[in-house]
Motif scaffolding. Structure first.
Motif, PDB file in Angstrom:
ATOM      1  N   ALA A   1       0.812  -1.220   0.000  1.00  0.00           N
ATOM      2  CA  ALA A   1       0.000   0.000   0.000  1.00  0.00           C
ATOM      3  C   ALA A   1       0.849   1.274   0.000  1.00  0.00           C
ATOM      4  O   ALA A   1       0.546   2.205  -0.761  1.00  0.00           O
ATOM      5  CB  ALA A   1      -0.978  -0.004   1.169  1.00  0.00           C
ATOM      6  N   PRO A   2       1.919   1.370   0.812  1.00  0.00           N
ATOM      7  CA  PRO A   2       2.725   2.593   0.749  1.00  0.00           C
ATOM      8  C   PRO A   2       3.385   2.810  -0.612  1.00  0.00           C
ATOM      9  O   PRO A   2       3.516   3.954  -1.065  1.00  0.00           O
ATOM     10  CB  PRO A   2       3.785   2.377   1.842  1.00  0.00           C
ATOM     11  CG  PRO A   2       3.133   1.443   2.804  1.00  0.00           C
ATOM     12  CD  PRO A   2       2.316   0.518   1.936  1.00  0.00           C
ATOM     13  N   SER A   3       3.777   1.740  -1.282  1.00  0.00           N
ATOM     14  CA  SER A   3       4.388   1.868  -2.615  1.00  0.00           C
ATOM     15  C   SER A   3       3.347   2.217  -3.665  1.00  0.00           C
ATOM     16  O   SER A   3       3.630   2.924  -4.635  1.00  0.00           O
ATOM     17  CB  SER A   3       5.102   0.577  -3.000  1.00  0.00           C
ATOM     18  OG  SER A   3       6.192   0.351  -2.134  1.00  0.00           O
ATOM     19  N   ASP A   4       2.125   1.722  -3.488  1.00  0.00           N
ATOM     20  CA  ASP A   4       1.048   2.000  -4.431  1.00  0.00           C
ATOM     21  C   ASP A   4       0.457   3.393  -4.249  1.00  0.00           C
ATOM     22  O   ASP A   4      -0.125   3.943  -5.182  1.00  0.00           O
ATOM     23  CB  ASP A   4      -0.066   0.964  -4.292  1.00  0.00           C
ATOM     24  CG  ASP A   4       0.380  -0.444  -4.704  1.00  0.00           C
ATOM     25  OD1 ASP A   4       1.415  -0.562  -5.406  1.00  0.00           O
ATOM     26  OD2 ASP A   4      -0.297  -1.416  -4.302  1.00  0.00           O
ATOM     27  N   ALA A   5       0.595   3.966  -3.049  1.00  0.00           N
ATOM     28  CA  ALA A   5       0.036   5.288  -2.763  1.00  0.00           C
ATOM     29  C   ALA A   5       0.879   6.375  -3.413  1.00  0.00           C
ATOM     30  O   ALA A   5       2.068   6.182  -3.689  1.00  0.00           O
ATOM     31  CB  ALA A   5      -0.008   5.508  -1.250  1.00  0.00           C
ATOM     32  N   THR A   6       0.263   7.512  -3.654  1.00  0.00           N
ATOM     33  CA  THR A   6       1.028   8.654  -4.168  1.00  0.00           C
ATOM     34  C   THR A   6       2.029   9.098  -3.102  1.00  0.00           C
ATOM     35  O   THR A   6       1.850   8.807  -1.913  1.00  0.00           O
ATOM     36  CB  THR A   6       0.103   9.843  -4.502  1.00  0.00           C
ATOM     37  OG1 THR A   6      -0.490  10.314  -3.286  1.00  0.00           O
ATOM     38  CG2 THR A   6      -0.982   9.447  -5.506  1.00  0.00           C
ATOM     39  N   ASP A   7       3.062   9.791  -3.539  1.00  0.00           N
ATOM     40  CA  ASP A   7       4.045  10.315  -2.586  1.00  0.00           C
ATOM     41  C   ASP A   7       3.368  11.188  -1.534  1.00  0.00           C
ATOM     42  O   ASP A   7       3.712  11.122  -0.351  1.00  0.00           O
ATOM     43  CB  ASP A   7       5.122  11.124  -3.303  1.00  0.00           C
ATOM     44  CG  ASP A   7       6.086  10.256  -4.091  1.00  0.00           C
ATOM     45  OD1 ASP A   7       5.974   9.009  -4.036  1.00  0.00           O
ATOM     46  OD2 ASP A   7       6.961  10.835  -4.774  1.00  0.00           O
ATOM     47  N   ALA A   8       2.412  12.006  -1.961  1.00  0.00           N
ATOM     48  CA  ALA A   8       1.738  12.929  -1.036  1.00  0.00           C
ATOM     49  C   ALA A   8       0.962  12.166   0.030  1.00  0.00           C
ATOM     50  O   ALA A   8       1.044  12.498   1.224  1.00  0.00           O
ATOM     51  CB  ALA A   8       0.809  13.861  -1.804  1.00  0.00           C
ATOM     52  N   LEU A   9       0.209  11.130  -0.370  1.00  0.00           N
ATOM     53  CA  LEU A   9      -0.578  10.361   0.604  1.00  0.00           C
ATOM     54  C   LEU A   9       0.315   9.566   1.551  1.00  0.00           C
ATOM     55  O   LEU A   9       0.063   9.523   2.760  1.00  0.00           O
ATOM     56  CB  LEU A   9      -1.546   9.423  -0.113  1.00  0.00           C
ATOM     57  CG  LEU A   9      -2.748  10.075  -0.791  1.00  0.00           C
ATOM     58  CD1 LEU A   9      -3.575   9.028  -1.532  1.00  0.00           C
ATOM     59  CD2 LEU A   9      -3.609  10.797   0.237  1.00  0.00           C
ATOM     60  N   ALA A  10       1.343   8.941   1.001  1.00  0.00           N
ATOM     61  CA  ALA A  10       2.241   8.139   1.835  1.00  0.00           C
ATOM     62  C   ALA A  10       3.023   9.032   2.803  1.00  0.00           C
ATOM     63  O   ALA A  10       3.202   8.671   3.975  1.00  0.00           O
ATOM     64  CB  ALA A  10       3.186   7.319   0.965  1.00  0.00           C
ATOM     65  N   THR A  11       3.455  10.190   2.337  1.00  0.00           N
ATOM     66  CA  THR A  11       4.190  11.119   3.202  1.00  0.00           C
ATOM     67  C   THR A  11       3.287  11.644   4.312  1.00  0.00           C
ATOM     68  O   THR A  11       3.698  11.731   5.471  1.00  0.00           O
ATOM     69  CB  THR A  11       4.790  12.280   2.395  1.00  0.00           C
ATOM     70  OG1 THR A  11       5.698  11.743   1.433  1.00  0.00           O
ATOM     71  CG2 THR A  11       5.516  13.269   3.285  1.00  0.00           C
ATOM     72  N   ALA A  12       2.057  11.994   3.969  1.00  0.00           N
ATOM     73  CA  ALA A  12       1.111  12.485   4.980  1.00  0.00           C
ATOM     74  C   ALA A  12       0.864  11.418   6.048  1.00  0.00           C
ATOM     75  O   ALA A  12       0.799  11.724   7.245  1.00  0.00           O
ATOM     76  CB  ALA A  12      -0.202  12.906   4.316  1.00  0.00           C
ATOM     77  N   ALA A  13       0.747  10.165   5.631  1.00  0.00           N
ATOM     78  CA  ALA A  13       0.550   9.070   6.592  1.00  0.00           C
ATOM     79  C   ALA A  13       1.777   8.922   7.486  1.00  0.00           C
ATOM     80  O   ALA A  13       1.651   8.694   8.696  1.00  0.00           O
ATOM     81  CB  ALA A  13       0.263   7.767   5.851  1.00  0.00           C
ATOM     82  N   LEU A  14       2.969   9.071   6.907  1.00  0.00           N
ATOM     83  CA  LEU A  14       4.198   8.972   7.695  1.00  0.00           C
ATOM     84  C   LEU A  14       4.309  10.129   8.689  1.00  0.00           C
ATOM     85  O   LEU A  14       4.728   9.933   9.828  1.00  0.00           O
ATOM     86  CB  LEU A  14       5.420   8.924   6.784  1.00  0.00           C
ATOM     87  CG  LEU A  14       6.782   8.746   7.461  1.00  0.00           C
ATOM     88  CD1 LEU A  14       6.813   7.522   8.371  1.00  0.00           C
ATOM     89  CD2 LEU A  14       7.880   8.658   6.411  1.00  0.00           C
ATOM     90  N   VAL A  15       3.890  11.302   8.296  1.00  0.00           N
ATOM     91  CA  VAL A  15       3.906  12.451   9.214  1.00  0.00           C
ATOM     92  C   VAL A  15       2.931  12.210  10.366  1.00  0.00           C
ATOM     93  O   VAL A  15       3.277  12.410  11.535  1.00  0.00           O
ATOM     94  CB  VAL A  15       3.566  13.764   8.466  1.00  0.00           C
ATOM     95  CG1 VAL A  15       3.296  14.906   9.447  1.00  0.00           C
ATOM     96  CG2 VAL A  15       4.690  14.135   7.515  1.00  0.00           C
TER      97      VAL A  15
END
Length: 149
Positions: A19-33
């Motif tokens: 899922a993190p690889s499939d997500a856009t950079d923006a969505l994955a970064t927001a989740a990491l934040v």
């Protein structure tokens, strides 16, 4: 933010979560934040004095905070806002009777983090290294002019 996007994606992929690889950079970064925010507020803030944010226990490949942020970020990516829930003590109950509608309190609503969502993996990761805010405290004092040593 603990870790980085490439590390988050690699950590998740190694565990079969694409899922993190499939997500856009923006969505994955927001989740990491958001995941990092949770780890910072709940666990890093309670680290015992001997441990810093970059502490890596023997046998671990990553610092505790970074690994925990990746775990939390995966939960945040799947359910945005997972760790940002707001509860009141009266919401910590389950329906246990229907006839005259009965509710039973679940858990101990008086503990410091009782209303905060918990990842058992993150809790287990930090368990030996954090202060228990609900543990009994004690204090030693001496009577007289000299201090206790």
């Amino acid at each position: 933010m603990y870790g980085d996007l490439a590390g988050f994606r690699a950590y998740a992929s190694a565990r079969g979560n694409e899922a993190p690889s499939d997500a856009t950079d923006a969505l994955a970064t927001a989740a990491l934040v958001r995941g990092s925010d949770h780890v910072r507020l709940r666990y890093v803030a309670n680290l015992l004095p001997a441990y810093g944010v970059d502490f890596t226990p023997a046998g671990h490949d990553l610092p505790l905070a970074e690994e925990a942020a990746y775990i939390a970020a995966a939960l945040e990516l799947a359910t945005p806002g997972f760790f940002a829930k707001t509860f009141t003590a009266s919401e910590q109950k389950v329906l246990t009777g229907v006839d005259s509608i009965k509710w039973t309190v679940v858990g101990d609503a008086s503990s410091t983090y009782a209303a905060m969502p918990v990842s058992t993996s993150i809790a287990a990761l930090f368990e030996p290294y954090v202060v228990d805010r609900d543990a009994d405290d004690f204090m030693l004092m001496s009577v007289g002019r000299s201090s206790c040593l």
